[in-house]
Design a protein around this motif. Structure first.
Motif, PDB file in Angstrom:
ATOM      1  N   GLU A   9       0.789  -1.182  -0.201  1.00 54.63           N
ATOM      2  CA  GLU A   9       0.192  -0.069  -0.076  1.00 54.63           C
ATOM      3  C   GLU A   9       0.799   1.267   0.056  1.00 54.63           C
ATOM      4  O   GLU A   9       1.774   1.413   0.767  1.00 54.63           O
ATOM      5  CB  GLU A   9      -0.890   0.139   1.165  1.00 54.63           C
ATOM      6  CG  GLU A   9      -1.828  -0.950   1.180  1.00 54.63           C
ATOM      7  CD  GLU A   9      -2.976  -1.125   2.313  1.00 54.63           C
ATOM      8  OE1 GLU A   9      -3.672  -0.025   2.276  1.00 54.63           O
ATOM      9  OE2 GLU A   9      -2.958  -1.936   3.106  1.00 54.63           O
ATOM     10  N   LEU A  25      -2.450   0.535  -4.549  1.00 55.14           N
ATOM     11  CA  LEU A  25      -2.144  -1.072  -4.356  1.00 55.14           C
ATOM     12  C   LEU A  25      -1.217  -1.422  -5.067  1.00 55.14           C
ATOM     13  O   LEU A  25      -1.527  -1.167  -6.381  1.00 55.14           O
ATOM     14  CB  LEU A  25      -3.232  -1.850  -4.066  1.00 55.14           C
ATOM     15  CG  LEU A  25      -4.469  -1.488  -2.875  1.00 55.14           C
ATOM     16  CD1 LEU A  25      -5.638  -2.526  -2.990  1.00 55.14           C
ATOM     17  CD2 LEU A  25      -3.685  -1.300  -1.660  1.00 55.14           C
ATOM     18  N   ARG A  35     -12.433  -2.688   4.316  1.00 58.21           N
ATOM     19  CA  ARG A  35     -11.690  -1.945   3.454  1.00 58.21           C
ATOM     20  C   ARG A  35     -12.487  -0.640   2.886  1.00 58.21           C
ATOM     21  O   ARG A  35     -11.865   0.363   2.651  1.00 58.21           O
ATOM     22  CB  ARG A  35     -11.070  -2.792   2.307  1.00 58.21           C
ATOM     23  CG  ARG A  35     -10.463  -3.833   2.620  1.00 58.21           C
ATOM     24  CD  ARG A  35      -9.062  -3.496   3.246  1.00 58.21           C
ATOM     25  NE  ARG A  35      -7.982  -4.544   3.485  1.00 58.21           N
ATOM     26  CZ  ARG A  35      -6.998  -4.661   4.200  1.00 58.21           C
ATOM     27  NH1 ARG A  35      -6.624  -3.405   4.450  1.00 58.21           N
ATOM     28  NH2 ARG A  35      -6.092  -5.562   4.247  1.00 58.21           N
ATOM     29  N   GLU A  82      -8.773  -7.428  -5.741  1.00 57.30           N
ATOM     30  CA  GLU A  82      -7.735  -7.850  -5.217  1.00 57.30           C
ATOM     31  C   GLU A  82      -7.601  -9.148  -5.646  1.00 57.30           C
ATOM     32  O   GLU A  82      -6.470  -9.826  -5.984  1.00 57.30           O
ATOM     33  CB  GLU A  82      -7.642  -7.828  -3.687  1.00 57.30           C
ATOM     34  CG  GLU A  82      -6.274  -8.187  -3.153  1.00 57.30           C
ATOM     35  CD  GLU A  82      -6.328  -9.652  -2.773  1.00 57.30           C
ATOM     36  OE1 GLU A  82      -5.082 -10.096  -2.171  1.00 57.30           O
ATOM     37  OE2 GLU A  82      -7.447 -10.228  -2.720  1.00 57.30           O
ATOM     38  N   TRP A 111      -9.424  -2.105  -3.793  1.00 53.51           N
ATOM     39  CA  TRP A 111      -9.337  -3.463  -2.957  1.00 53.51           C
ATOM     40  C   TRP A 111     -10.434  -4.416  -3.387  1.00 53.51           C
ATOM     41  O   TRP A 111     -10.183  -5.828  -3.461  1.00 53.51           O
ATOM     42  CB  TRP A 111      -9.730  -3.236  -1.584  1.00 53.51           C
ATOM     43  CG  TRP A 111      -8.429  -3.049  -0.723  1.00 53.51           C
ATOM     44  CD1 TRP A 111      -7.948  -1.888  -0.226  1.00 53.51           C
ATOM     45  CD2 TRP A 111      -7.367  -3.868  -0.190  1.00 53.51           C
ATOM     46  NE1 TRP A 111      -6.965  -1.887   0.509  1.00 53.51           N
ATOM     47  CE2 TRP A 111      -6.458  -2.984   0.639  1.00 53.51           C
ATOM     48  CE3 TRP A 111      -7.165  -5.267  -0.483  1.00 53.51           C
ATOM     49  CZ2 TRP A 111      -5.371  -4.100   0.967  1.00 53.51           C
ATOM     50  CZ3 TRP A 111      -6.060  -5.984  -0.094  1.00 53.51           C
ATOM     51  CH2 TRP A 111      -5.062  -5.376   0.869  1.00 53.51           C
TER      52      TRP A 111
END
Length: 291
Positions: A5, A18, A189, A44, A41
């Motif tokens: 991050e 990210l 998140r 991901e 996120w």
């Protein structure tokens, strides 16, 4: 593979990034651009599969996730998102860019690739070819609606969610096919402690101004001027069960000179529903030497 991050200053705002596999051998960086009221996120589970082969980054757009909100009196426009990328990506990316844009992120990706056609080697648009066309005569009513809704949002107090579990349940109601465990991670998140709420209460991280009506009409002719300048291969992915059927418009898709269309058995949030299949489709596109 957990992401790194990072917070990067660009265009006078702090952007949360990210980053996966910064030591990848490939000379390409995959850039993933999330959609409206989403955040980096949420991709991901797609990013970790792409990062087995590539350097991957995913920024939170301004006013989303952990990126900075605009200051008092500011607003959010597509040229702002595009200008952010133009100043942000040179600090983070390699020689070649493979850009993936979902929904709103696909629109930003198209503007960016049209403005800087020499910088994007491949472009994947996940139901991201723009909203339905607006008529110029709609502009006065849109401006009036914009002023009204901005005033309403500014006057409305934030009502916090009572708990993280309440945030998880809210996500599951909005996205019934979302994996419940992953929904809990995304709830954490996507929210932050409510500054003036009771202990344990949460609020969404995105700027509430995003829930207002934009004053700008979407002009297809202007959009076409950008996408007509994109020479690289373009993959469009449609969701077979998506309610965003305007994203499947063949006339809009045909504005892109070098495109192909694939379909996944998902709704609009395909990265929630079938991340492994989506990642495999993207990898095939990135690795296809025949296009």
């Amino acid at each position: 593979m957990n992401p790194i991050e990072r917070t990067i200053e660009a265009n006078n705002l702090r952007h949360r990034i990210l980053e996966w596999n910064p030591n990848a051998a490939s000379d390409a960086t995959v850039v993933i651009l999330h959609g409206f009221l989403d955040l980096a996120w949420s991709f991901e589970r797609v990013a970790v599969k792409l990062a087995e082969h590539y350097h991957v980054i995913a920024p939170d757009f301004r006013g989303h996730g952990d990126s900075e909100h605009v200051s008092r009196g500011g607003y959010y426009y597509f040229p702002d998102y595009t200008a952010d990328l133009a100043r942000l990506l040179p600090q983070l990316t390699r020689k070649k860019l493979y850009v993936v844009g979902h929904s709103m992120g696909g629109i930003v990706a198209s503007y960016f690739a049209g403005a800087f056609p020499e910088r994007v080697a491949r472009l994947a648009l996940l139901e991201g070819i723009g909203p339905p066309a607006s008529r110029p005569e709609d502009a006065p009513n849109r401006l009036l609606a914009h002023i009204r809704t901005v005033d309403e949002v500014r006057a409305r107090p934030l009502v916090p969610l009572p708990s993280m579990e309440a945030a998880r349940q809210r996500l599951l109601r909005a996205h019934p096919k979302l994996d419940p465990e992953w929904a809990g991670i995304l709830a954490e998140r996507s929210t932050k402690p409510a500054p003036d709420g009771p202990a344990g209460s949460r609020i969404w991280k995105f700027d509430p101004l995003h829930k207002t009506r934009s004053p700008l009409v979407f002009e297809v002719a202007q959009f076409a001027a950008f996408v007509g300048r994109i020479p690289c291969p373009v993959l469009m992915v449609d969701g077979a069960q998506s309610e965003m059927t305007f994203s499947h418009d063949p006339e809009r898709q045909a504005l892109y000179p070098n495109h192909a269309v694939e379909t996944l058995a998902t709704g609009h949030m395909m990265h929630f529903e079938r991340p492994q299949e989506l990642a495999a489709m993207l990898l095939k596109f990135f690795n296809d030497k025949g296009t």
